[in-house]
Design a protein around this motif. Sequence first.
Motif, PDB file in Angstrom:
ATOM      1  N   PRO A  21       0.822  -1.216   0.000  1.00  0.00           N
ATOM      2  CA  PRO A  21       0.000   0.000   0.000  1.00  0.00           C
ATOM      3  C   PRO A  21       0.853   1.262   0.000  1.00  0.00           C
ATOM      4  CG  PRO A  21      -0.855  -1.594   1.583  1.00  0.00           C
ATOM      5  CD  PRO A  21       0.448  -2.140   1.084  1.00  0.00           C
ATOM      6  N   HIS A  22       0.479   2.206  -0.844  1.00  0.00           N
ATOM      7  CA  HIS A  22       1.276   3.420  -0.991  1.00  0.00           C
ATOM      8  C   HIS A  22       1.354   4.209   0.310  1.00  0.00           C
ATOM      9  CE1 HIS A  22       2.066   3.190  -5.291  1.00  0.00           C
ATOM     10  NE2 HIS A  22       0.830   2.772  -5.457  1.00  0.00           N
ATOM     11  N   ASP A  23       0.293   4.174   1.122  1.00  0.00           N
ATOM     12  CA  ASP A  23       0.340   4.874   2.404  1.00  0.00           C
ATOM     13  C   ASP A  23       1.468   4.345   3.282  1.00  0.00           C
ATOM     14  OD1 ASP A  23      -1.680   6.611   1.876  1.00  0.00           O
ATOM     15  OD2 ASP A  23      -3.238   5.482   2.926  1.00  0.00           O
ATOM     16  N   LEU A  24       1.733   3.030   3.179  1.00  0.00           N
ATOM     17  CA  LEU A  24       2.802   2.457   3.982  1.00  0.00           C
ATOM     18  C   LEU A  24       4.169   2.812   3.408  1.00  0.00           C
ATOM     19  CD1 LEU A  24       1.503  -1.075   5.011  1.00  0.00           C
ATOM     20  CD2 LEU A  24       1.933   0.894   6.451  1.00  0.00           C
ATOM     21  N   VAL A  25       4.288   2.809   2.087  1.00  0.00           N
ATOM     22  CA  VAL A  25       5.558   3.211   1.481  1.00  0.00           C
ATOM     23  C   VAL A  25       5.888   4.633   1.905  1.00  0.00           C
ATOM     24  CG1 VAL A  25       6.756   3.680  -0.679  1.00  0.00           C
ATOM     25  CG2 VAL A  25       5.309   1.660  -0.480  1.00  0.00           C
ATOM     26  N   ALA A  26       4.882   5.502   1.911  1.00  0.00           N
ATOM     27  CA  ALA A  26       5.091   6.892   2.311  1.00  0.00           C
ATOM     28  C   ALA A  26       5.338   7.007   3.809  1.00  0.00           C
ATOM     29  CB  ALA A  26       3.873   7.732   1.920  1.00  0.00           C
ATOM     30  N   ALA A  27       4.646   6.169   4.599  1.00  0.00           N
ATOM     31  CA  ALA A  27       4.735   6.286   6.054  1.00  0.00           C
ATOM     32  C   ALA A  27       6.072   5.787   6.592  1.00  0.00           C
ATOM     33  CB  ALA A  27       3.589   5.520   6.719  1.00  0.00           C
ATOM     34  N   PHE A  28       6.586   4.672   6.034  1.00  0.00           N
ATOM     35  CA  PHE A  28       7.776   4.069   6.607  1.00  0.00           C
ATOM     36  C   PHE A  28       9.043   4.712   6.059  1.00  0.00           C
ATOM     37  CE2 PHE A  28       5.152   1.246   8.754  1.00  0.00           C
ATOM     38  CZ  PHE A  28       5.921   0.610   9.719  1.00  0.00           C
ATOM     39  N   ARG A  29       9.128   6.033   6.251  1.00  0.00           N
ATOM     40  CA  ARG A  29      10.296   6.771   5.786  1.00  0.00           C
ATOM     41  C   ARG A  29      11.539   6.374   6.573  1.00  0.00           C
ATOM     42  NH1 ARG A  29       6.196  10.671   5.502  1.00  0.00           N
ATOM     43  NH2 ARG A  29       6.521  11.179   7.692  1.00  0.00           N
ATOM     44  N   ALA A  30      11.374   5.990   7.829  1.00  0.00           N
ATOM     45  CA  ALA A  30      12.537   5.701   8.674  1.00  0.00           C
ATOM     46  C   ALA A  30      13.327   4.515   8.137  1.00  0.00           C
ATOM     47  CB  ALA A  30      12.078   5.413  10.101  1.00  0.00           C
ATOM     48  N   THR A  31      12.669   3.379   7.964  1.00  0.00           N
ATOM     49  CA  THR A  31      13.383   2.192   7.497  1.00  0.00           C
ATOM     50  C   THR A  31      13.812   2.347   6.041  1.00  0.00           C
ATOM     51  OG1 THR A  31      13.281  -0.215   7.288  1.00  0.00           O
ATOM     52  CG2 THR A  31      11.255   0.985   6.859  1.00  0.00           C
ATOM     53  N   LEU A  32      12.995   3.026   5.216  1.00  0.00           N
ATOM     54  CA  LEU A  32      13.337   3.176   3.808  1.00  0.00           C
ATOM     55  C   LEU A  32      14.450   4.201   3.609  1.00  0.00           C
ATOM     56  CD1 LEU A  32       9.744   3.066   2.284  1.00  0.00           C
ATOM     57  CD2 LEU A  32      11.396   1.218   2.479  1.00  0.00           C
ATOM     58  N   ALA A  33      14.581   5.152   4.522  1.00  0.00           N
ATOM     59  CA  ALA A  33      15.655   6.136   4.421  1.00  0.00           C
ATOM     60  C   ALA A  33      17.021   5.466   4.522  1.00  0.00           C
ATOM     61  CB  ALA A  33      15.502   7.200   5.508  1.00  0.00           C
ATOM     62  N   GLU A  34      17.096   4.354   5.263  1.00  0.00           N
ATOM     63  CA  GLU A  34      18.360   3.638   5.356  1.00  0.00           C
ATOM     64  C   GLU A  34      18.791   3.137   3.981  1.00  0.00           C
ATOM     65  OE1 GLU A  34      20.139   3.671   7.908  1.00  0.00           O
ATOM     66  OE2 GLU A  34      18.723   4.294   9.460  1.00  0.00           O
ATOM     67  N   ALA A  35      17.829   2.757   3.136  1.00  0.00           N
ATOM     68  CA  ALA A  35      18.151   2.314   1.781  1.00  0.00           C
ATOM     69  C   ALA A  35      18.556   3.500   0.909  1.00  0.00           C
ATOM     70  CB  ALA A  35      16.960   1.577   1.168  1.00  0.00           C
ATOM     71  N   ARG A  36      17.853   4.629   1.072  1.00  0.00           N
ATOM     72  CA  ARG A  36      18.164   5.806   0.255  1.00  0.00           C
ATOM     73  C   ARG A  36      19.556   6.348   0.544  1.00  0.00           C
ATOM     74  NH1 ARG A  36      12.914   7.491   1.555  1.00  0.00           N
ATOM     75  NH2 ARG A  36      13.750   8.964   3.063  1.00  0.00           N
ATOM     76  N   ASP A  37      19.974   6.312   1.815  1.00  0.00           N
ATOM     77  CA  ASP A  37      21.240   6.919   2.219  1.00  0.00           C
ATOM     78  C   ASP A  37      22.421   5.965   2.123  1.00  0.00           C
ATOM     79  OD1 ASP A  37      19.841   9.199   2.770  1.00  0.00           O
ATOM     80  OD2 ASP A  37      19.663   8.818   4.915  1.00  0.00           O
ATOM     81  N   ALA A  38      22.198   4.718   1.715  1.00  0.00           N
ATOM     82  CA  ALA A  38      23.262   3.712   1.720  1.00  0.00           C
ATOM     83  C   ALA A  38      24.258   3.943   0.582  1.00  0.00           C
ATOM     84  CB  ALA A  38      22.660   2.313   1.616  1.00  0.00           C
ATOM     85  N   ASP A  39      25.493   3.516   0.824  1.00  0.00           N
ATOM     86  CA  ASP A  39      26.505   3.487  -0.232  1.00  0.00           C
ATOM     87  C   ASP A  39      26.377   2.214  -1.061  1.00  0.00           C
ATOM     88  OD1 ASP A  39      28.030   5.924   0.534  1.00  0.00           O
ATOM     89  OD2 ASP A  39      28.394   4.778   2.367  1.00  0.00           O
ATOM     90  N   LEU A  40      25.809   1.181  -0.445  1.00  0.00           N
ATOM     91  CA  LEU A  40      25.666  -0.107  -1.126  1.00  0.00           C
ATOM     92  C   LEU A  40      24.436  -0.816  -0.578  1.00  0.00           C
ATOM     93  CD1 LEU A  40      26.962  -2.295  -3.024  1.00  0.00           C
ATOM     94  CD2 LEU A  40      28.088  -3.196  -0.967  1.00  0.00           C
ATOM     95  N   LEU A  41      23.659  -1.429  -1.458  1.00  0.00           N
ATOM     96  CA  LEU A  41      22.505  -2.237  -1.065  1.00  0.00           C
ATOM     97  C   LEU A  41      22.849  -3.710  -1.228  1.00  0.00           C
ATOM     98  CD1 LEU A  41      19.566  -0.313  -2.805  1.00  0.00           C
ATOM     99  CD2 LEU A  41      20.363  -0.095  -0.448  1.00  0.00           C
ATOM    100  N   LEU A  42      22.595  -4.488  -0.181  1.00  0.00           N
ATOM    101  CA  LEU A  42      22.671  -5.941  -0.290  1.00  0.00           C
ATOM    102  C   LEU A  42      21.266  -6.435  -0.611  1.00  0.00           C
ATOM    103  CD1 LEU A  42      24.977  -7.109   2.658  1.00  0.00           C
ATOM    104  CD2 LEU A  42      25.568  -6.574   0.296  1.00  0.00           C
ATOM    105  N   HIS A  43      21.049  -6.776  -1.874  1.00  0.00           N
ATOM    106  CA  HIS A  43      19.725  -7.215  -2.328  1.00  0.00           C
ATOM    107  C   HIS A  43      19.627  -8.725  -2.125  1.00  0.00           C
ATOM    108  CE1 HIS A  43      16.407  -6.826  -5.608  1.00  0.00           C
ATOM    109  NE2 HIS A  43      16.118  -7.763  -4.725  1.00  0.00           N
ATOM    110  N   VAL A  44      18.903  -9.127  -1.072  1.00  0.00           N
ATOM    111  CA  VAL A  44      18.834 -10.529  -0.668  1.00  0.00           C
ATOM    112  C   VAL A  44      17.673 -11.225  -1.367  1.00  0.00           C
ATOM    113  CG1 VAL A  44      18.716 -12.105   1.295  1.00  0.00           C
ATOM    114  CG2 VAL A  44      19.764  -9.849   1.568  1.00  0.00           C
ATOM    115  N   SER A  45      17.962 -12.375  -1.970  1.00  0.00           N
ATOM    116  CA  SER A  45      16.936 -13.185  -2.620  1.00  0.00           C
ATOM    117  C   SER A  45      16.996 -14.607  -2.081  1.00  0.00           C
ATOM    118  CB  SER A  45      17.135 -13.209  -4.143  1.00  0.00           C
ATOM    119  OG  SER A  45      16.974 -11.939  -4.711  1.00  0.00           O
TER     120      SER A  45
END
Length: 433
Positions: free
Chosen positions: A262-286
């Motif tokens: 839900p888009h409201d949750l994507v917008a709301a969870f800025r705290a955890t998602l900000a860690e991805a935005r500010d990262a130098d590297l993403l470990l994309h786990v599959s």
Amino acid sequence: MFDREKKGDRALLLLPHSRGEGDTIRRGEEFAELVKSAGAEVLGVIAARVEDPNPRYYVGSGKADEVAEAVRALEADLVLVDHVLTPVQERNLEKHVGVRVVDRAGLILDIFAQRARSHEGKLEVELAQLKHIATRLVRGWTHLDAQRGGMIGNRGPGETQLELDRRLLAERVKMLTKRLQKVQTQRGQQRRARLRNIVPRVALVGYTNAGKSTLFNALTTGDVFAADLLFATLDPTVRKLENLSCGPAVLADTVGFIRELPHDLVAAFRATLAEARDADLLLHVSDAADEERERLHRVVDNVLEEIDSGDVPQLHVMNKIDLAGAEPRIDRDAAGKPVRVWLSAATGAGIDLLRQALGELLGGERVQSELLLPLSAGRLHARLKAAGAITGETVDEHGWQLHIDAPRSVIAPLSGGDATETLLLRELLATVE
């Protein structure tokens, strides 16, 4: 009309699907996992082919009748719909089947409400829930419709209570928004402090239940909750990542992604998602054992684009090789750069290879040298220490005798503009030229 139960955990699942939606069996299994994560008991499943959504129920009237009959036969007290419904569709379907109806967005919100642990996470969930509830508020007061009759001269308690609830909701939303702004300002200050330290930042991302939290615990001394549940962890957790060839780094665990979040949750969870935005590297786990891993990889990439993290470099981590029957290894591109690591976070196989790959990607030339800093260069000493560049030191009347061991990329930006400090750093960096 009917009076709704306040709570129900005996659920009938309604799975709408269209011709072009791909693997409907996989979608149904995933929705059942969401229901399991919410703690509900699944009594039955009804699939519904929907090419042209019914504005009244979303599904056709015949399928709505089938759901109502199944609710009575199974004595269900809840219908969960694997699709986002409009408030009108949700209200009409609820009246028709006689029990509570919760759509996909409402179910995910409920799970998030159960999982959030931090103060900020709880505020974010409540804010998203209130925004979701605000559009559906009228349905809770349908039992008062009969009291009202005509509107003119007969403004009944239903309308009064409804307007009161709307006003209370608006006030609560306003108050939560202010609280979140304060908390996010504080978190932003903490994040900027990490940025000033020039310590590389790594964030774990991936489809929910791919094993991110298990990997986080394997790489750090963290104790993040990890379980075979969707959205097992929500709140951002940050730990120091050590024993890398490039020196220390910061590792953040983030919320798992899922299709149609839900888009409201994507917008709301800025705290955890900000860690991805500010990262130098993403470990994309599959999940290496998942046959749908390529499609799920694209889902995660789409969400990353939505939160403006699409341009952050990625290292793909193929987890759960113990279930896939694969061996630990590093896949490299034509230039020899690590692009994929195969491992098992549960058994520890391949964790050393991931540390090796991280050291290569985050490092570069290392500065390993002795440096004599005068006591007047206290600010530079503090910055070197905060960056983790000092591995040993002694101090006397002449100043600090430092042993420096850190990547060149960490040390180069540390000068504060002072001419003496700049000269000292140039001399230090010259040791690797």
